[in-house]
Design a protein around this motif. Structure first.
Motif, PDB file in Angstrom:
ATOM      1  N   LYS A   1      -3.624  -4.504  -3.278  1.00  0.00           N
ATOM      2  CA  LYS A   1      -2.145  -4.805  -3.259  1.00  0.00           C
ATOM      3  C   LYS A   1      -1.687  -6.269  -2.862  1.00  0.00           C
ATOM      4  CE  LYS A   1      -1.127  -2.219   0.123  1.00  0.00           C
ATOM      5  NZ  LYS A   1      -0.531  -1.308   1.190  1.00  0.00           N
TER       6      LYS A   1
ATOM      7  N   LYS B   1       8.271   3.022  -6.114  1.00  0.00           N
ATOM      8  CA  LYS B   1       9.718   2.661  -5.854  1.00  0.00           C
ATOM      9  C   LYS B   1      10.572   3.584  -6.509  1.00  0.00           C
ATOM     10  CE  LYS B   1       8.009  -1.030  -3.788  1.00  0.00           C
ATOM     11  NZ  LYS B   1       8.142  -1.002  -2.196  1.00  0.00           N
TER      12      LYS B   1
ATOM     13  N   LYS C   1       3.243   6.644  -2.312  1.00  0.00           N
ATOM     14  CA  LYS C   1       4.280   6.223  -1.357  1.00  0.00           C
ATOM     15  C   LYS C   1       4.625   4.552  -2.079  1.00  0.00           C
ATOM     16  CE  LYS C   1       2.828   7.806   2.761  1.00  0.00           C
ATOM     17  NZ  LYS C   1       2.561   7.784   4.152  1.00  0.00           N
ATOM     18  N   SER C   2       3.808   4.135  -2.599  1.00  0.00           N
ATOM     19  CA  SER C   2       4.190   2.813  -3.287  1.00  0.00           C
ATOM     20  C   SER C   2       4.901   2.986  -4.246  1.00  0.00           C
ATOM     21  CB  SER C   2       2.592   2.067  -3.513  1.00  0.00           C
ATOM     22  OG  SER C   2       1.984   2.814  -4.761  1.00  0.00           O
TER      23      SER C   2
ATOM     24  N   THR D   1       0.099  -5.919  -8.563  1.00  0.00           N
ATOM     25  CA  THR D   1       1.043  -4.935  -8.433  1.00  0.00           C
ATOM     26  C   THR D   1       0.696  -3.756  -8.796  1.00  0.00           C
ATOM     27  OG1 THR D   1       2.689  -6.828  -8.940  1.00  0.00           O
ATOM     28  CG2 THR D   1       3.425  -4.473  -9.256  1.00  0.00           C
TER      29      THR D   1
END
Length: 272
Positions: free
Chosen positions: A189, A232, A229-230, A193
């Motif tokens: 991370k 968007k 959960k990463s 990306t």
């Protein structure tokens, strides 16, 4: 002119011509003569390129020398010996010097290739004592190494050098989702990306992994949730979660992040 050059060459005075200034016509004449009559005389070619500061030619010569030395290592076992170490250090220097010369000619792309190769060989020096080989690998061996290697930064150097950056998503799946290598995920991370393509590929690999009869480990599921959960995009997040039978968890997560009304509206209007 050829007669004069033949005479000076035969009498070992060819270097006298090289020292006669830096006229472009003289440079071309010397190179054409050398390529036509003495194509294998690398020492004289080097002398000419250095005298006329022909950075591109110098860079290509250094790059070729690096690849030639790398090829010689194909038949050797990469043991932690002074001989192998010296060879690897020489190759690293060749690639580094080639990159500098390419940059002097604004050949940025070629310089970047040499820099990546220099990093690869430098890394080989660093890990030489481990018995792991990362130079002179075929594509199958590269994929295997990237999948199994536990250090992200080292894997990144290998992926860059072999132009296999797309394999890093497979590596992330194996290292983080399956093997719970949290540091690998955190390092990933920091430098890359985690986009929708990466998430979707890993989700698909996870579903395939389950379909192959592998046990569903609780930790693997938790790691998948961390990855999701990463995301968007709330719609994409829910779609991926639903494909893994995690709809209830996704709704709860959306509620916690105050996206529940948005998500509910998208579901009602069949936008996901």
């Amino acid at each position: 002119m050829t007669y004069i050059m033949d005479y000076l060459w035969d009498n070992q005075h060819f270097d006298m011509l090289i020292g006669k200034g830096k006229d472009n016509k003289l440079r071309l004449a010397l190179l054409n003569y050398l390529k036509r009559y003495h194509p294998n005389d690398h020492n004289t070619y080097t002398m000419i390129t250095l005298h006329f500061t022909m950075h591109r030619e110098i860079a290509k010569m250094l790059e070729d020398a690096a690849y030639e030395q790398l090829k010689l290592l194909e038949d050797k076992i990469l043991e932690n010996t002074s001989e192998i170490l010296t060879d690897l250090q020489s190759i690293t220097a060749y690639f580094s010097d080639a990159a500098k010369s390419f940059l002097k000619e604004d050949s940025v792309k070629q310089a970047e290739i040499c820099i990546k190769k220099a990093r690869l060989v430098a890394l080989q020096i660093k890990i030489l004592s481990t018995g792991i080989q990362i130079v002179n690998l075929n594509q199958t061996a590269v994929t295997k190494l990237l999948t199994e290697h536990t250090n992200f930064w080292e894997a990144y150097i290998v992926a860059e050098a072999y132009e296999r950056m797309t394999d890093l998503s497979l590596a992330l799946f194996n290292q983080f989702i399956i093997n719970n290598n949290v540091k690998y995920y955190e390092d990933f991370k920091l430098y890359l990306t985690i986009n929708q393509n990466t998430v979707e590929e890993i989700v698909n690999r996870y579903k395939m992994w389950i379909s192959e009869g592998n046990n569903i480990e609780e930790q693997a599921i938790e790691n998948v949730k961390i990855l999701l959960k990463s995301c968007k995009d709330i719609g994409f997040f829910y779609r991926m979660a639903s494909s893994l039978d995690l709809s209830d968890w996704a709704m709860k997560e959306a509620s916690n992040q105050k996206y529940l009304s948005i998500l509910t509206d998208m579901i009602i209007n069949k936008k996901i």
